[in-house]
Each structure stands twice: as C-alpha cells, then as structure tokens.
Design an enzyme around this catalytic site. Structure first.
Site, short mmCIF file in Angstrom:
data_model
loop_
_atom_site.label_atom_id
_atom_site.label_comp_id
_atom_site.label_asym_id
_atom_site.label_seq_id
_atom_site.Cartn_x
_atom_site.Cartn_y
_atom_site.Cartn_z
N HIS A 1 0.86 -1.19 0.00
CA HIS A 1 0.00 0.00 0.00
C HIS A 1 0.89 1.24 0.00
CE1 HIS A 1 -3.85 -2.06 1.81
NE2 HIS A 1 -3.35 -2.71 0.77
N GLU B 1 1.08 3.89 1.89
CA GLU B 1 1.65 4.32 3.17
C GLU B 1 2.80 3.40 3.59
OE1 GLU B 1 -1.51 3.62 2.47
OE2 GLU B 1 -2.92 4.91 3.55
N CYS C 1 -5.89 2.09 5.64
CA CYS C 1 -6.53 0.85 6.07
C CYS C 1 -5.93 0.47 7.43
CB CYS C 1 -6.28 -0.24 5.03
SG CYS C 1 -4.59 -0.86 5.05
N CYS D 1 -2.11 -0.19 7.33
CA CYS D 1 -1.27 1.00 7.21
C CYS D 1 -1.35 1.87 8.47
CB CYS D 1 -1.67 1.81 5.98
SG CYS D 1 -1.25 0.95 4.44
#
Ligand SMILES: [Zn+2]
Length: 155
Positions: free
Chosen positions: A52, A54, A82, A85
C-alpha cells in the site's frame, strides 16, 4: 512546502499511479515541509498485498534514513489508511497523519478497507477469519528468551 502542497503531492501520486496501472493511492513522508519519501500502491504490480502507498512510503523513508523510528516526521496520504497502514504508521511512530479521501470514499470505488475496521470490533471467534490458538506453550519460549536478553534493541 505547506501541508496543502504536501497533500497535493500525495494526490498527484495517486492520480499518476492510476495511469501507471496501480491503485489510486499515494503517500508522502515529510519533515519541516520537506519531502523525505513517497509511496504509491503497487499491490498488483509487485504481487504484494502489503504494498500500500503508506507502507511503501514508510519502507522508503526508513531505508533511506537507516532507522525504524520516524518520530519527528509526518505522513500525508491521499486516502484514510486501512488498518494495516494505520498500524504501520503507529509502529513507525510518525508524529502526525493527514488524509484526504476517507474509508467510505474508498469503499464506494471497490476498496473496502472498512470491513477490516468492522472485524476489529468483533471477538476473534465472530470474525470472518477463522483463528485458533495452537502450541502457545512452545511459542512462549521465544518470548522468555527475549525478556531475559540483556543486549536487545527495544522498539
Ligand atoms: Zn493500507
């Protein structure tokens, strides 16, 4: 750069990533208005469900800075993180988080991170992911070894 300029950079990365075949997510890690690292979502390109934006930005920043502690740094992410993260942001000890789109916006375009937030509210036995305790009496040995180690690097 101002916080708005830093967020615009994260948003710009999210737009570019769509053109590059990735998900619409971008993140920037900065200190004192200066960008240290960026990240975009590379889940499908890297065959990595943890890639992801991040997490990618955190990995880039910590690798460049040779530290696991990002105290003093801030993260700008184009979408509310999410749970994975968000957890990574806590583990990295970032000082502050800014986000633009929220988890409902993400859900509306097919990225349903909100169901994990919902799962966290449930008892493990009520979650969609079946889980059971196994060999805890054997696994505890590593914890005991850690607790007794004098020269450990705490984190
Ligand atoms: Zn995430």
């Amino acid at each position: 750069m101002t916080k708005e300029e830093l967020m615009r950079k994260a948003i710009e990365l999210s737009k570019e990533n769509v053109e590059n075949g990735g998900g619409p997510f971008g993140a920037v890690i900065a200190k004192d208005g200066k960008i240290i690292a960026t990240g975009v979502n590379r889940v499908t390109a890297s065959c990595d469900p943890t890639a992801h934006a991040e997490v990618s930005a955190i990995r880039s920043a910590t690798s460049q800075l040779s530290t696991f502690d990002l105290s003093g740094y801030e993260i700008y992410t184009s979408c509310e993180p999410c749970p994975m993260c968000l957890g990574a942001i806590y583990w990295a000890r970032l000082d502050k988080m800014y986000y633009a789109n929220n988890k409902t916006d993400a859900k509306n375009i097919g990225f349903d991170d909100s169901f994990i937030y919902d799962e966290l509210e449930l008892k493990p036995t009520d979650r969609k992911l079946p889980s059971e305790v196994l060999l805890a009496d054997e696994a505890i040995k590593a914890f005991e070894a850690w607790a007794q180690k004098d020269d450990k690097i705490e984190y």
